[in-house]
Motif scaffolding. Structure first.
Motif, short mmCIF file in Angstrom:
data_model
loop_
_atom_site.label_atom_id
_atom_site.label_comp_id
_atom_site.label_asym_id
_atom_site.label_seq_id
_atom_site.Cartn_x
_atom_site.Cartn_y
_atom_site.Cartn_z
N PRO A 204 0.80 -1.23 0.00
CA PRO A 204 0.00 0.00 0.00
C PRO A 204 0.82 1.28 0.00
N ILE A 205 2.04 1.25 0.56
CA ILE A 205 2.83 2.48 0.59
C ILE A 205 4.05 2.38 -0.32
N LEU B 141 8.68 9.84 -5.48
CA LEU B 141 8.25 9.20 -4.23
C LEU B 141 6.86 9.69 -3.79
N ASN B 142 5.95 8.76 -3.61
CA ASN B 142 4.60 9.03 -3.10
C ASN B 142 3.79 9.97 -3.98
N LYS B 143 4.17 10.13 -5.26
CA LYS B 143 3.45 11.09 -6.08
C LYS B 143 2.23 10.50 -6.77
N ALA B 144 2.35 9.27 -7.26
CA ALA B 144 1.23 8.68 -8.00
C ALA B 144 1.34 7.16 -7.95
N ARG B 145 0.25 6.50 -8.25
CA ARG B 145 0.27 5.05 -8.30
C ARG B 145 0.45 4.61 -9.75
N VAL C 62 -3.02 5.48 4.29
CA VAL C 62 -1.67 5.66 3.80
C VAL C 62 -1.67 6.07 2.33
N ALA C 63 -2.82 6.47 1.82
CA ALA C 63 -2.94 6.95 0.43
C ALA C 63 -2.46 5.93 -0.59
N CYS C 64 -2.84 4.66 -0.39
CA CYS C 64 -2.38 3.63 -1.32
C CYS C 64 -3.10 3.71 -2.65
N ARG D 263 -0.78 11.94 -15.37
CA ARG D 263 -2.01 11.74 -14.62
C ARG D 263 -2.74 13.08 -14.61
N GLU E 250 -2.49 4.48 -12.19
CA GLU E 250 -3.24 5.70 -12.52
C GLU E 250 -2.65 6.41 -13.73
N ARG F 166 3.93 8.12 4.03
CA ARG F 166 2.92 8.28 2.99
C ARG F 166 1.58 8.62 3.64
N PRO G 18 -1.99 11.70 -3.06
CA PRO G 18 -1.03 11.20 -2.08
C PRO G 18 0.09 12.20 -1.85
N GLY G 19 0.71 12.09 -0.69
CA GLY G 19 1.85 12.95 -0.37
C GLY G 19 2.51 12.42 0.89
N GLU G 20 3.25 13.28 1.55
CA GLU G 20 3.93 12.85 2.76
C GLU G 20 3.51 13.71 3.93
N PRO H 244 -6.43 -1.79 2.83
CA PRO H 244 -5.49 -2.67 3.51
C PRO H 244 -5.17 -2.21 4.93
N GLU H 245 -5.50 -0.96 5.24
CA GLU H 245 -5.18 -0.42 6.55
C GLU H 245 -6.40 -0.36 7.46
N LEU I 168 -6.09 2.44 -3.44
CA LEU I 168 -6.96 1.33 -3.84
C LEU I 168 -8.42 1.73 -3.85
#
Lengths: 521, 165
Positions: free
Chosen positions: A104-105, A212-216, B70-72, A241, A219, B96, B88-90, B119-120, B74
């Motif tokens: 997930p992360i 890092l942590n910007k997009a999946r 955690v902004a996964c 995106r 997407e 995350r 998502p970000g930090e 998942p969380e 899904l």
């Protein structure tokens, strides 16, 4: 014909014939069967450490690692036999023992080979009950972050740095279940091509700090493009995106960049998203620029060009199509064209022939030269005469001495932003940037390569071939044959001997070399 | 020439209204002394919701009050109504975390997929139905609102019969 001996074998019931010495894994690829693998990569030496590519070969006493086993005449290979599947399931279970399962992360989720193969062939649950090994995240320098816990020790990154980059910075240290990738104490991955280890990593152990942590991964929309960072012309994928370019990754092309993209090119996409763009055509009214319709702005530009010489300052960031239409404009007005190109230090990738971050930091220097533009890195406006019309196309004119322009010329701007310090232009025509239009670049070895549109242009901005075809028509060089980028390219191919015989369909996504260019590799 | 009218003869006992009236009054009297109640006296009385009830969302939090999310990505992916917006970000410690998490409760079809996929165990549907607002904008729930809500959450299945047998 060729001296290579061909070997015939059967893989998963499919007959396939490959040159002698090919590995079973590559032969299976040729037969259309993907053998799961982690440590094997076509651009790197074979290591055979992950044991994921085990296949059953008839008459072999035990399972064979297909990445390190050469094909033999008449072999019968089973990739999905019960024995092979059982072995690979065991390998996956062991790989996952200390894997944190933090999908997930994890930035790799969605494009992770560990995820894919576990879903395909792995166990549904774990039998491991003991606490997992834990190591902190380490900064490897450059754009690379090492998330130790996710690593499966395939050593692709180590082999890339040793054998391709020839800068042995990484190694596997410690032993057994404590083994980790570590970097040399006095060096890090702040190196021109080091960020390729992020793409090579099959799991999420090496991740990009920029992304890092910007997009999946799922997407993102992916568009084939060409890196505009230097004259090498590496093939890339622009990943967007919501109309924003999120990252740029290499697209394999054996003739240009193999599997790689340098760090400078990789991170050179932020400008494609800049918000302060020209969005509307403008004309000068009482010394102030006012937004108007395209027709009015084009009419004003044509009016200014009537009976005068056009001095075109083109940017080597423009496509061949745009430069060709500028050439028509120059031809119609009896003017001349010049360009300049930013330069920087050259940074070759030692393990690959003829691949480097080139000194010329623009994608279409060769195209501009082929189309008759003069390179004037020193004094860009040296050819500008009094009474000329200065047509600034694509160049932002940073750091150019503009006194000559102020004295001599009427100005027309065709570009994404308005250059600072120019006298107020009579007409401003907004165009799309490389991510927003279709076109071709010619790299330094004369390879013409297509790039596709990845996002929408802002406001009323038009693709450069569109705007410049209209401008050329208005200035007396009829360009009605350029109603599509493919037609603009066809007109270019018909008019320029170097490009003769080329078309978008013939170029495909691999490109073709212009006539008369030395054949590279 | 006269018109022949047929006059129906009814037995007096069946045609009389007296019997029906008394019957009705007797029923009323019966309900008066033995209340057989269906109507709930809302809002004084509240309905007892099923544990599987799927109402407006709630975001569960960790002990320190931060959203578990955690902004996964899904839930926006699985959402069939496309009602979840996630950027998502930090967070300040580099973990995350969702910079933007919004659910448009008007678009939501309350299928429960977001809760199922999480998942969380962060996003949950609520056992809750009192959603009135004074304007439409208030139905886009942001992260702050989702974490601040306190109503009980759905189990999505009946704990007494988890397999639905």
């Amino acid at each position: 014909m060729s001296a290579t001996k061909m070997v015939s074998l059967t893989i998963e019931g499919r007959a396939v014939s490959v040159p002698e010495g090919t590995t079973i894994l590559e032969a299976a690829k040729a037969a259309g069967v993907l053998v799961p693998h982690y440590c094997y990569h076509p651009g790197l030496p074979v290591a055979g450490v992950c044991r994921m590519c085990l296949v059953e070969v008839e008459k072999f006493p035990k399972l064979a690692p297909s990445c390190a086993t050469a094909v033999g005449e008449g072999q019968v290979v089973h990739v999905y036999s019960e024995k092979a599947l059982e072995a690979r399931k065991g390998v996956l279970e062991l790989l996952l023992i200390n894997h944190p399962l933090d999908c997930p992360i994890c930035d790799q989720a969605g494009e992770c080979e560990l995820q894919d193969y576990t879903f395909q062939e792995g166990r549904a649950d774990s039998r491991y009950r003991e606490p997992k090994r834990f190591n902190p995240v380490e900064d490897f320098g450059g754009d690379v972050l090492y998330v130790t816990n996710r690593c499966i020790l395939c050593t692709r990154c180590v082999r890339f740095m040793d054998d391709v980059h020839e800068a042995p910075v990484l190694c596997v240290s410690e032993r057994g279940d404590r083994a980790v990738i570590s970097k040399a104490a006095d060096a890090d991955l702040t190196q021109p091509w080091a960020a390729n280890v992020i793409d090579l990593c099959p799991v999420g152990a090496l991740v990009s700090k920029d992304f890092l942590n910007k997009a999946r991964a799922w997407e993102l929309d992916r568009t084939a493009s060409v890196c505009p960072g230097c004259s090498q012309g590496c093939n890339t994928v622009l990943e967007t995106r919501d109309n924003v370019v999120m990252r740029m990754k290499p697209r394999p092309n054996d003739a240009v960049n193999q599997f790689y993209l340098c760090d400078v090119g990789r991170l050179d996409y932020h400008w494609m998203n800049r918000a302060d763009r020209l969005e509307s055509p403008k004309i000068r009214l009482a010394d102030v620029l006012s937004p108007v319709d395209w027709e009015i702005a084009l009419g004003q530009a044509a009016e200014a060009l009537r009976g005068r010489r056009a001095y075109v300052v083109a940017s080597p960031q423009l496509s061949n199509e745009a430069l060709f239409l500028l050439k028509r404009l120059i031809g119609a007005t009896g003017g001349e064209g010049a360009f300049r190109c930013a330069t920087g230090p050259e940074a070759p990738l030692p393990g690959v022939d003829d691949l480097a971050l080139r000194a010329d930091r623009a994608p279409n220097v060769r195209g501009a030269e082929l189309l008759g533009f003069t390179r004037r890195d020193g004094d860009l406006l040296a050819g500008l005469k009094s009474g000329d019309v200065l047509v600034v196309a694509g160049d932002a004119l940073d750091g150019v001495d503009l006194r000559r322009a102020v004295d001599a010329a009427t100005v027309i701007v065709v570009g994404t932003v308005l250059p600072v310090g120019l006298p107020t232009p009579v007409a401003v025509l907004p165009i799309a940037n490389v991510a927003e239009e279709e076109g071709t670049f010619t790299n330094l070895r004369g390879r013409v390569q297509r790039f596709l549109q990845a996002k929408a242009a802002p406001g009323l901005a038009r693709p450069s071939w569109y705007a410049l075809a209209d401008l050329a028509t208005a200035a007396g060089a009829p360009s009605d044959d350029c109603a599509l980028p493919s037609r603009a390219f066809a007109a270019l191919a018909a008019a320029e001997p170097a490009f003769s015989g080329m078309s978008y369909d013939a170029l495909g996504l691999r490109g073709a070399v212009v006539a008369g260019a030395e054949v590279a590799r | 020439m006269g018109i022949n009218v047929k006059v129906m003869e009814r037995p007096v006992g069946e045609a009389s209204y007296v019997r029906a009236t008394l019957k009705g009054l007797a029923l009323t009297l019966k309900h008066l002394v033995d209340p057989h109640r269906v109507t709930i006296q809302y809002p004084e009385e509240k309905w007892d919701l099923s544990p599987r009830w799927r109402g407006t969302h709630r975001m569960l939090t960790t002990e320190d009050g931060k959203a578990k999310c955690v902004a996964c990505g899904l839930c926006p992916t699985v959402c069939p109504a496309n009602c979840i917006k996630l950027v998502p970000g930090e967070d300040e410690t580099g973990n995350r975390y969702p910079l933007v998490f919004e659910i448009d409760e008007f678009r939501c079809i309350f299928c429960g997929y977001c809760q199922e996929v999480c998942p969380e165990e962060a996003i949950h549907l609520g056992r809750h139905y009192e959603n009135a607002e004074f304007n439409r904008e208030r139905f886009v729930y942001d992260l702050e609102r989702l974490t601040a809500q306190t109503h009980p959450v759905s189990t999505l299945w009946d704990p007494a019969d988890p397999r639905g047998e």
